[in-house]
Structures are given as structure tokens and as C-alpha cells.
Design a protein around this motif. Structure first.
Motif, PDB file in Angstrom:
ATOM      1  N   UNK A  14      34.907  28.472  15.550  1.00  0.00           N
ATOM      2  CA  UNK A  14      34.046  29.177  16.498  1.00  0.00           C
ATOM      3  C   UNK A  14      34.410  30.655  16.575  1.00  0.00           C
ATOM      4  N   UNK A  15      35.698  30.949  16.603  1.00  0.00           N
ATOM      5  CA  UNK A  15      36.138  32.351  16.642  1.00  0.00           C
ATOM      6  C   UNK A  15      35.725  33.084  15.369  1.00  0.00           C
ATOM      7  N   UNK A  16      35.826  32.414  14.215  1.00  0.00           N
ATOM      8  CA  UNK A  16      35.428  33.048  12.957  1.00  0.00           C
ATOM      9  C   UNK A  16      33.930  33.340  12.944  1.00  0.00           C
ATOM     10  N   UNK A  21      29.471  37.224  13.409  1.00  0.00           N
ATOM     11  CA  UNK A  21      28.259  37.677  14.107  1.00  0.00           C
ATOM     12  C   UNK A  21      28.422  39.064  14.702  1.00  0.00           C
ATOM     13  N   UNK A  22      29.593  39.341  15.269  1.00  0.00           N
ATOM     14  CA  UNK A  22      29.839  40.674  15.827  1.00  0.00           C
ATOM     15  C   UNK A  22      29.842  41.730  14.726  1.00  0.00           C
ATOM     16  N   UNK A  23      30.429  41.399  13.580  1.00  0.00           N
ATOM     17  CA  UNK A  23      30.436  42.353  12.469  1.00  0.00           C
ATOM     18  C   UNK A  23      29.017  42.614  11.970  1.00  0.00           C
ATOM     19  N   UNK A  24      28.197  41.575  11.903  1.00  0.00           N
ATOM     20  CA  UNK A  24      26.804  41.754  11.480  1.00  0.00           C
ATOM     21  C   UNK A  24      26.046  42.642  12.472  1.00  0.00           C
ATOM     22  N   UNK A  25      26.283  42.442  13.767  1.00  0.00           N
ATOM     23  CA  UNK A  25      25.612  43.268  14.775  1.00  0.00           C
ATOM     24  C   UNK A  25      26.032  44.727  14.666  1.00  0.00           C
TER      25      UNK A  25
END
Length: 89
Positions: A14-16, A21-25
Motif C-alpha cells: 500500500x505504501x509503495x 501515485x504521489x510521484x505520478x501526480x
């Protein structure tokens, strides 16, 4: 102790996924900022002001209904004449 390893593995997955997702944003936000910066620079070089409304009106073209000259924005709201409502039980 039996549930520790599966829960740890699940939390790591889940953390990965959250970090990906944060990096994509962040990549999306940076690329959008670069695109807007390039549009601003091109508009400055051409000697035209860069505004969002003018840009979208240019992209839509003159035949779009919201670009028609002389029509107020609130005209569509005055077309509603009557509304009927029923109570549903």
C-alpha cells in the motif's frame, strides 16, 4: 505473530502504491506548469497577452455557442419557464 508478516507485506504494498501515485501526480503538475510556461513565453514573443479566457475562445472557434457575439452568459438560465416536482413516497 501469524498475522504480522501478511499485514506487513500488505502495508508495504500500500505504501509503495501511494508513493507511486504521489510521484505520478507531481510529474503531472510539473509538466502542466512547463506547458503553461511555454504558452506564456510564446504569447509574449508574439506580442499578445496570455489569458485563459482568450486562449479557450481561440481554441473553440467562432462557431461555438458560448462564443457568439452579443449573447449574455445568463441567457441559458432564462430559458427555463416551468418546473414541476412530484413527491415520491
Amino acid at each position: 505473530m501469524n498475522h504480522f508478516l501478511p499485514r506487513l507485506l500488505r502495508n508495504l504494498c500500500l505504501a509503495a502504491i501511494a508513493l507511486i501515485g504521489a510521484a505520478m501526480a507531481i510529474i503531472f503538475m510539473v509538466s502542466t506548469a512547463i506547458a503553461i510556461g511555454l504558452l506564456y513565453i510564446v504569447a509574449r514573443l508574439r506580442g499578445k497577452p496570455f489569458g485563459v479566457r482568450g486562449y479557450w475562445q481561440q481554441r473553440r472557434g467562432p462557431m461555438h455557442p458560448f462564443n457568439a457575439p452579443g449573447q449574455p452568459y445568463a441567457k441559458a438560465a432564462t430559458d427555463v419557464i416551468d418546473v414541476q416536482a412530484r413527491e415520491i413516497r
